[in-house]
Design a protein around this motif. Structure first.
Motif, PDB file in Angstrom:
ATOM      1  N   THR A  37       0.864  -1.175   0.000  1.00 37.16           N
ATOM      2  CA  THR A  37       0.000   0.000   0.000  1.00 37.16           C
ATOM      3  C   THR A  37       0.898   1.221   0.000  1.00 37.16           C
ATOM      4  N   THR A 110      -4.199   6.836  -2.362  1.00 37.28           N
ATOM      5  CA  THR A 110      -3.857   5.528  -1.812  1.00 37.28           C
ATOM      6  C   THR A 110      -3.856   4.502  -2.933  1.00 37.28           C
ATOM      7  N   THR A 112      -3.030   0.454  -4.023  1.00 40.32           N
ATOM      8  CA  THR A 112      -2.825  -0.913  -3.562  1.00 40.32           C
ATOM      9  C   THR A 112      -2.194  -1.682  -4.708  1.00 40.32           C
TER      10      THR A 112
END
Length: 127
Positions: A37, A110, A112
């Motif tokens: 992440t 963010t 991933t």
């Protein structure tokens, strides 16, 4: 003879190229067995201004900032630079580029990055 003179092409100097400044945003990287992440702080950048690319083993993030001020407004003091953001990270572990997800909220991006199956650790049973 007129008052205006035109310089010959061979004696003119080219105009200097406009330099574009970028800021390297602050970021954090966390991981578990399945994914990484990456949290990138890009205040002032809207979702439409974010560009994310993965090319072989490099993750590239570019985020442009929109001015929030009125056209008639003039800054008296500015602590936050007006440049756009650019970040390039080397990926040391193969990731599944097809499954990468990204979301942005309140100036925080963010990402991933799922680890590719071939790179995940395997446990081997002993017979």
């Amino acid at each position: 003879m007129s008052d205006t003179q035109v310089a010959e092409k061979s004696t003119q100097t080219p105009a200097p190229a406009k330099r574009v400044n970028y800021l390297r945003p602050h970021y954090e990287v966390a991981s578990n067995a399945d994914a990484y992440t990456v949290t990138v702080y890009v205040p002032g950048a809207a979702k439409e201004g974010v560009k994310i690319t993965v090319d072989q083993d490099t993750l590239a993030i570019e985020a442009s900032r929109r001015p929030t001020a009125n056209d008639k407004w003039r800054a008296r003091h500015r602590e936050i630079p007006t440049a756009d953001y650019r970040l390039r990270l080397d990926l040391n572990v193969p990731v599944d580029a097809e499954k990468i997800t990204a979301k942005t909220a309140d100036g925080v991006l963010t990402l991933t990055l799922p680890v590719a199956e071939a790179a995940k650790p395997r446990q081997i049973a002993v017979n």
